[in-house]
Design an enzyme around this catalytic site. Structure first.
Site, short mmCIF file in Angstrom:
data_model
loop_
_atom_site.label_atom_id
_atom_site.label_comp_id
_atom_site.label_asym_id
_atom_site.label_seq_id
_atom_site.Cartn_x
_atom_site.Cartn_y
_atom_site.Cartn_z
CD GLN A 174 87.19 14.19 -41.12
OE1 GLN A 174 87.70 15.32 -41.01
NE2 GLN A 174 87.78 13.10 -40.65
CG HIS A 186 104.25 10.33 -14.42
ND1 HIS A 186 103.86 10.57 -13.12
CD2 HIS A 186 104.15 11.53 -15.08
CE1 HIS A 186 103.55 11.85 -12.98
NE2 HIS A 186 103.71 12.46 -14.15
N GLY A 212 89.49 15.14 -38.13
CA GLY A 212 90.15 16.12 -38.96
C GLY A 212 90.59 17.37 -38.25
CG ASP A 266 92.46 9.06 -29.95
OD1 ASP A 266 93.51 8.75 -30.55
OD2 ASP A 266 91.53 9.68 -30.51
CG ASP A 312 91.13 5.57 -36.28
OD1 ASP A 312 90.05 5.83 -36.82
OD2 ASP A 312 92.13 6.31 -36.33
CB SER A 313 87.67 3.55 -39.72
OG SER A 313 88.19 4.77 -40.21
N GLY A 314 91.01 3.19 -39.96
CA GLY A 314 92.01 3.22 -41.02
C GLY A 314 91.91 4.46 -41.87
N GLY A 315 90.86 5.25 -41.66
CA GLY A 315 90.67 6.45 -42.45
C GLY A 315 91.79 7.46 -42.28
CG PHE A 316 94.82 9.73 -39.12
CD1 PHE A 316 94.44 11.06 -39.14
CD2 PHE A 316 96.15 9.42 -38.87
CE1 PHE A 316 95.38 12.08 -38.92
CE2 PHE A 316 97.08 10.42 -38.65
CZ PHE A 316 96.70 11.75 -38.67
CB CYS A 318 105.02 9.13 -8.56
SG CYS A 318 105.28 10.29 -9.92
CB CYS A 327 101.91 6.86 -11.67
SG CYS A 327 103.60 7.50 -11.62
CB CYS A 350 101.91 11.28 -8.85
SG CYS A 350 101.54 10.19 -10.25
CG ASP A 399 87.08 9.35 -41.55
OD1 ASP A 399 87.82 8.36 -41.36
OD2 ASP A 399 87.26 10.44 -40.96
#
Length: 378
Positions: free
Chosen positions: A195, A341, A222, A272, A90-94, A315, A312, A310, A144
């Site tokens: 955005q 899990h 966004g 994500d 991620d770019s750091g924009g968030f 489980c 995992c 499951c 962004d």
């Protein structure tokens, strides 16, 4: 990069994407390892065991703690964390959005203070691209601004116009960095970000504009930052058709299993979210029949696994009663097993989604999962 749509059902699509760090089959959920590790004591070897295709790390967090230059000395983030599959950064924009009380936005970029020690940081498009180049990720996100979803129109329009200008600067800088002989990953891909809050006209106009830049992929950012699920779906209905269908589409920071299924139905490839690991660390686990709170007393004598069938690590080997015991005793193993899990559940869900699109049964899968997951939550 090679991106080929393998199957479609309605607007849902499943694609085969080849990158320098391996193949990604979409739709895909990227497991969030913000600082190069999944919270909950999950290693890169664990990620392989639970079917993770792509790991996601954060530019801002790695820049302020440990430092991207140090990671570059180790040959990039792949070698540093011992992960040989794709990584998206991620770019750091968030963080421009989440650190709103300690930031100042200008055309050049953003000045804000580290949440760790308070020192002043400047980050603009060029700085973000340089940091991500030092990390050597497979996919870099453009820098962004993420305006609040419900902000007023005038603010959103100014913000989106600036984000688009920043995107052009990101593309120019990435082309420059990828041309340098000492760049760690000279095949680094760039995804732009759409955005516009919940304003369909702003979103669509910007999507049309950035589509002309012929980037490697496109994200819708966004969302899941204050609007309702219905508003989010309405934005996706409007904007995704204005992004290139022959390029990967990424819905950032989303979300619940049902959010993801609805995103897939609208043509999204990449997702994500911190939900599976965050909920796991609080003893909340996902199943096909809803979310369970493993701290509940009713599981005290329950010898069943979290979910029957499951595969995992939790489980396969442990009962609900034992996992509850670990959580009540404050043992980290309980948090780790719940996190494993949940991540397995998400990755297996994506595998099932891909299979359903490829065999023409996605709408049936969507209907059945929606019914079962809304019926049995604790």
């Amino acid at each position: 990069m090679k991106y080929q749509i393998i199957a479609e059902e309605g607007r849902a699509k499943s694609a085969h994407m080849e990158t320098i760090h391996g193949v990604i089959e979409t739709p895909v959920f990227m497991n969030v390892g913000t600082v190069g590790a999944i919270k909950g004591a999950v290693s890169s070897m664990d990620l392989k065991e639970i079917g993770c295709q792509v790991e996601l790390s954060n530019t801002y967090h790695l820049h302020v703690r440990t430092g991207d230059r140090l990671i570059r000395e180790f040959g990039g983030l792949h070698k540093f964390m011992n992960w040989d599959r794709p990584i998206l950064t991620d770019s750091g924009g968030f963080q421009v959005f989440s650190l709103s009380s300690i930031r100042k936005i200008k055309e050049e970029g953003v000045t804000f203070r580290s949440h760790i020690d308070g020192h002043k940081i400047f980050m603009g498009p060029e700085e973000s691209m340089q940091i991500q180049s030092n990390l050597g990720s497979t996919i870099a996100m453009a820098f962004d601004e993420c305006p609040p979803a419900l902000a007023d129109r005038a603010y959103i329009e100014r913000s989106v116009a600036r984000t688009t200008r920043w995107l052009r600067r990101c593309k120019t800088e990435m082309n420059r960095l990828n041309s340098l002989p000492d760049t760690i990953n000279r095949e680094q891909l760039l995804f732009g970000i759409n955005q516009g809050g919940i304003l369909p006209d702003v979103r669509k106009a910007q999507a049309d504009e950035i589509s002309e830049l012929d980037l490697d992929g496109y994200a819708v950012g966004g969302l899941a930052v204050g609007e309702t699920h219905e508003q989010m779906y309405e934005v996706l209905d409007e904007v995704v058709p204005h992004l290139p269908r022959t390029k990967p589409t990424y819905l950032m920071g989303v979300g619940t299993p049902l959010n993801i299924i609805e995103g897939v139905a609208r043509g999204v490839d990449f997702f994500d979210c911190v939900y599976p690991s965050r909920n796991g660390r609080h003893g909340h686990v996902y199943t096909k029949f809803g979310k369970l709170n493993m701290m509940n007393k009713k599981y005290e004598l329950d010898s069943r696994p979290i979910e029957e069938g499951c595969g995992c690590p939790a489980c396969r080997s442990y009962s609900r009663a034992y996992i509850r015991h670990l959580l009540k005793a404050g043992e980290m193993l309980g948090l780790r097993l719940c996190t494993l899990h949940n991540l397995y559940f998400y990755n297996k869900m994506m595998e099932d989604i891909r299979a359903s699109i490829r065999n023409g049964s996605f709408e049936t899968y969507r209907r059945e999962m929606t019914a079962s997951m809304t019926a049995g939550t604790d």
